[in-house]
Design an enzyme around this catalytic site. Structure first.
Site, PDB file in Angstrom:
ATOM      1  N   GLU A 143      -4.635 -13.220   5.041  1.00 24.25           N
ATOM      2  CA  GLU A 143      -3.225 -12.841   4.869  1.00 24.25           C
ATOM      3  C   GLU A 143      -2.317 -13.927   5.438  1.00 24.25           C
ATOM      4  OE1 GLU A 143      -2.256  -9.127   6.810  1.00 24.25           O
ATOM      5  OE2 GLU A 143      -0.598  -8.748   5.431  1.00 24.25           O
ATOM      6  N   GLY A 202      -3.751   0.214   4.187  1.00 19.98           N
ATOM      7  CA  GLY A 202      -3.575   1.261   5.201  1.00 19.98           C
ATOM      8  C   GLY A 202      -4.196   0.848   6.520  1.00 19.98           C
ATOM      9  N   SER A 225      -1.790  -0.130   9.654  1.00 18.44           N
ATOM     10  CA  SER A 225      -0.906   0.260  10.762  1.00 18.44           C
ATOM     11  C   SER A 225      -0.797   1.781  10.881  1.00 18.44           C
ATOM     12  CB  SER A 225       0.501  -0.296  10.547  1.00 18.44           C
ATOM     13  OG  SER A 225       0.459  -1.679  10.359  1.00 18.44           O
TER      14      SER A 225
HETATM   15  C1  LIG Z   1       8.137  -4.970   5.523  1.00 19.30           C
HETATM   16  C2  LIG Z   1       6.873  -4.516   6.205  1.00 19.30           C
HETATM   17  C3  LIG Z   1       5.779  -4.210   5.441  1.00 19.30           C
HETATM   18  C4  LIG Z   1       4.599  -3.775   6.059  1.00 19.30           C
HETATM   19  N1  LIG Z   1       3.540  -3.434   5.266  1.00 19.30           N
HETATM   20  C5  LIG Z   1       2.414  -2.959   5.834  1.00 19.30           C
HETATM   21  C6  LIG Z   1       1.323  -2.522   5.014  1.00 19.30           C
HETATM   22  O1  LIG Z   1       1.383  -2.578   3.764  1.00 19.30           O
HETATM   23  N2  LIG Z   1       0.230  -2.009   5.611  1.00 19.30           N
HETATM   24  C7  LIG Z   1       0.124  -1.931   6.974  1.00 19.30           C
HETATM   25  O2  LIG Z   1      -0.917  -1.499   7.445  1.00 19.30           O
HETATM   26  N3  LIG Z   1       1.144  -2.314   7.783  1.00 19.30           N
HETATM   27  C8  LIG Z   1       2.290  -2.822   7.242  1.00 19.30           C
HETATM   28  N4  LIG Z   1       3.343  -3.193   8.046  1.00 19.30           N
HETATM   29  C9  LIG Z   1       3.267  -2.952   9.480  1.00 19.30           C
HETATM   30  C10 LIG Z   1       3.137  -4.202  10.330  1.00 19.30           C
HETATM   31  O3  LIG Z   1       1.845  -4.735  10.212  1.00 19.30           O
HETATM   32  C11 LIG Z   1       3.480  -3.791  11.763  1.00 19.30           C
HETATM   33  O4  LIG Z   1       4.860  -3.445  11.793  1.00 19.30           O
HETATM   34  C12 LIG Z   1       3.220  -4.903  12.748  1.00 19.30           C
HETATM   35  O5  LIG Z   1       1.840  -5.123  12.880  1.00 19.30           O
HETATM   36  C13 LIG Z   1       3.818  -4.599  14.132  1.00 19.30           C
HETATM   37  O6  LIG Z   1       3.392  -3.359  14.571  1.00 19.30           O
HETATM   38  P1  LIG Z   1       4.447  -2.238  15.101  1.00 19.30           P
HETATM   39  O7  LIG Z   1       5.510  -2.109  14.090  1.00 19.30           O
HETATM   40  O8  LIG Z   1       3.659  -1.039  15.479  1.00 19.30           O
HETATM   41  O9  LIG Z   1       5.110  -2.902  16.394  1.00 19.30           O
HETATM   42  P2  LIG Z   1       4.484  -2.960  17.855  1.00 19.30           P
HETATM   43  O10 LIG Z   1       3.064  -3.423  17.785  1.00 19.30           O
HETATM   44  O11 LIG Z   1       4.757  -1.663  18.539  1.00 19.30           O
HETATM   45  O12 LIG Z   1       5.349  -4.101  18.516  1.00 19.30           O
HETATM   46  C14 LIG Z   1       6.677  -3.874  19.028  1.00 19.30           C
HETATM   47  C15 LIG Z   1       7.168  -5.182  19.669  1.00 19.30           C
HETATM   48  O13 LIG Z   1       6.305  -5.521  20.785  1.00 19.30           O
HETATM   49  C16 LIG Z   1       5.780  -6.829  20.607  1.00 19.30           C
HETATM   50  N5  LIG Z   1       4.397  -6.887  21.070  1.00 19.30           N
HETATM   51  C17 LIG Z   1       3.399  -6.002  20.787  1.00 19.30           C
HETATM   52  N6  LIG Z   1       2.237  -6.397  21.363  1.00 19.30           N
HETATM   53  C18 LIG Z   1       2.512  -7.564  22.004  1.00 19.30           C
HETATM   54  C19 LIG Z   1       1.718  -8.481  22.770  1.00 19.30           C
HETATM   55  N7  LIG Z   1       0.405  -8.260  22.969  1.00 19.30           N
HETATM   56  N8  LIG Z   1       2.312  -9.590  23.258  1.00 19.30           N
HETATM   57  C20 LIG Z   1       3.638  -9.828  23.052  1.00 19.30           C
HETATM   58  N9  LIG Z   1       4.457  -8.990  22.347  1.00 19.30           N
HETATM   59  C21 LIG Z   1       3.892  -7.885  21.827  1.00 19.30           C
HETATM   60  C22 LIG Z   1       5.827  -7.082  19.107  1.00 19.30           C
HETATM   61  O14 LIG Z   1       5.852  -8.478  18.825  1.00 19.30           O
HETATM   62  C23 LIG Z   1       7.099  -6.364  18.705  1.00 19.30           C
HETATM   63  O15 LIG Z   1       8.216  -7.200  18.944  1.00 19.30           O
HETATM   64  C24 LIG Z   1       4.523  -3.657   7.471  1.00 19.30           C
HETATM   65  C25 LIG Z   1       5.647  -3.984   8.250  1.00 19.30           C
HETATM   66  C26 LIG Z   1       6.811  -4.395   7.635  1.00 19.30           C
HETATM   67  C27 LIG Z   1       7.995  -4.727   8.500  1.00 19.30           C
END
Ligand SMILES: Cc1cc2nc3c(=O)[nH]c(=O)nc-3n(C[C@H](O)[C@H](O)[C@H](O)COP(=O)(O)OP(=O)(O)OC[C@H]3O[C@@H](n4cnc5c(N)ncnc54)[C@H](O)[C@@H]3O)c2cc1C
Length: 404
Positions: free
Chosen positions: A256, A139, A141
């Site tokens: 990880e 937990g 994100s």
């Molecule tokens: C299949 C799957 C399983 C997952 N499982 C888990 C889980 O078990 N537990 C958990 O906690 N999370 C989990 N996640 C979440 C995952 O860690 C997040 O989706 C990831 O960290 C990206 O965050 P976000 O989706 O909020 O995208 P955002 O952070 O909002 O990013 C959106 C876009 O902006 C870009 N971006 C953001 N910041 C920057 C920057 N500083 N420089 C350049 N580009 C940037 C990103 O690369 C992306 O393209 C999972 C995700 C997936 C897809």
């Protein structure tokens, strides 16, 4: 092997006595003779493994000495070296078995508990993970905190002997099947960012926890949103010091990206071999294997898998020599996810050109590679997106000046 077997059974081999080639041979022959046919993702099977069967299978893998390889014996592990872990990961990679249901427990929570947990916590949590009595989810994100994890808002407030948790997590893989959550919550203010965060081992059956599944593109309920409404977590379930959660979380993410799922490099290799063998079974696809365009693309994937394998081996040797992982896990995560995504797209493109009607080998390959293709879309997002890995490589490895 009977998969419905009770979980707490004696170990069925004496793997402690095996090493080197004997260990590899034990792992290979055990997997070949025990992996149930309907678990194999490279075969056509109308039946999919149930959760209970998966739990029983992974508990059996542990009894056979194939899980918890480097963990201390006192906590249910086998006290082996990282090199031996690599040998077993290579053998796991060559089989077409599904990913672990408890990879968060085994590959993230377990190492962090060993690093920051108390003796009581290690004795409580670690054997339960290996024996599959407790499945963990992660937990971290939140709706407004993904890449920028330090923006997370889920609060943990001290109230006597408990921590009171309020907030929401999202994309929590497997939360609906989990008994515990490795939760990162804020003990200070949002402005503190990296300070004032704490990790918790939250039992998922506590009052005030609500889990909603989210359907992913492959039609599975793979992840969830998890709501915490005045959830009282016992102080004994706080991991590490209240303000040290960020450092612990960064270690989790380093693990990880670098040493967990080492089998992926060898799985990638065996997927390429599977695609080529399915193509050889079909006259039109066989002809395409002779086409320079597809030969070059398959060759590029073979090169990608070789780079990844040697990268994993280099990281293992560096760790065995006492060097820290540092930011190098970002290189492996970036290379694997981008290369695997390219390969999955190639597999789907090739298989779409198969002769009709499809033979069994092509049908099995289509079923497998469609799943891999859909999942590969997420591989450049989870555990830190490609853009975030590029940023880390630019800042910490290349030490480039920061852009405006
Ligand atoms: C299949 C799957 C399983 C997952 N499982 C888990 C889980 O078990 N537990 C958990 O906690 N999370 C989990 N996640 C979440 C995952 O860690 C997040 O989706 C990831 O960290 C990206 O965050 P976000 O989706 O909020 O995208 P955002 O952070 O909002 O990013 C959106 C876009 O902006 C870009 N971006 C953001 N910041 C920057 C920057 N500083 N420089 C350049 N580009 C940037 C990103 O690369 C992306 O393209 C999972 C995700 C997936 C897809």
């Amino acid at each position: 092997m009977t998969l419905a077997a009770p979980l707490r059974q004696p170990r069925d081999t004496a793997p402690e006595e095996l090493s080197g080639a004997a260990l590899r041979s034990h792992a290979r022959s055990w997997l070949d003779s025990n992996l149930p046919a309907h678990f194999r993702t490279d075969r056509l099977s109308p039946e999919k493994p149930s959760i209970d069967e998966t739990i029983a299978w992974e508990a059996a893998m542990h009894r056979a000495g194939l899980v918890g390889i480097t963990w201390p014996k006192a906590y249910g592990g086998f006290g082996r070296s990282l090199r031996e872990h690599l040998v077993i990961s290579q053998e796991i990679g060559r089989t077409a078995m599904p990913e672990s249901l408890n990879s968060i427990g085994k590959e993230l929570a377990g190492p962090i508990i060993q690093a920051v947990g108390t003796e009581e916590q290690k004795l409580t949590y670690l054997p339960a993970i290996l024996e599959m009595r407790e499945i963990w989810c992660q937990g971290f994100s939140e709706p407004e905190a993904g890449s920028d994890l330090a923006a997370l808002r889920t609060r943990a407030e001290r109230d006597g002997n408990v921590w009171r948790i309020n907030g929401q997590k999202i994309w929590t893989s497997g939360a609906h099947n989990s008994q515990r959550c490795l939760l990162l919550a804020r003990t200070g203010t949002v402005e503190d960012r990296h300070r004032g965060l704490c990790l918790f081992a939250v039992p998922m059956d506590l009052p005030g926890i609500r889990v909603n599944t989210i359907r992913s593109i492959d039609g599975k309920d793979s992840f969830c949103e998890v709501f915490f409404d005045n959830v009282e977590v016992d102080e004994k379930d706080a991991l590490g010091l209240p303000d040290e959660g960020w450092n612990a979380a960064i270690r989790v993410l380093g693990i990880e990206r670098a040493t967990n799922r080492m089998h992926r490099a060898w799985r990638f290799d065996s997927e390429i071999a599977h695609l080529v063998s399915a193509c050889k079974s079909d006259p039109r696809l066989s002809a395409l294997l002779d086409d320079g365009y597809y030969r070059r693309r398959i060759g590029a994937s073979v090169g990608d898998a070789e780079v990844l394998k040697s990268y994993v081996e280099t990281v293992v040797e560096a760790l065995v020599s006492g060097e820290s992982i540092g930011s190098r896990g970002s290189l492996a995560k970036l290379h694997w996810s981008e290369a695997h995504q390219r390969f999955a797209a190639l597999a789907i493109e090739l298989l779409s050109k198969a002769s009709l009607p499809h033979g069994d080998a092509v049908k099995a390959a289509i079923a497998r590679f469609e799943t891999i293709y859909l999942h590969s879309r997420a591989e450049t997002i989870f555990a830190g997106t490609s853009e975030i890995q590029l940023g880390i490589i630019a800042d910490r490895i290349l030490q480039l000046p920061k852009g405006k």
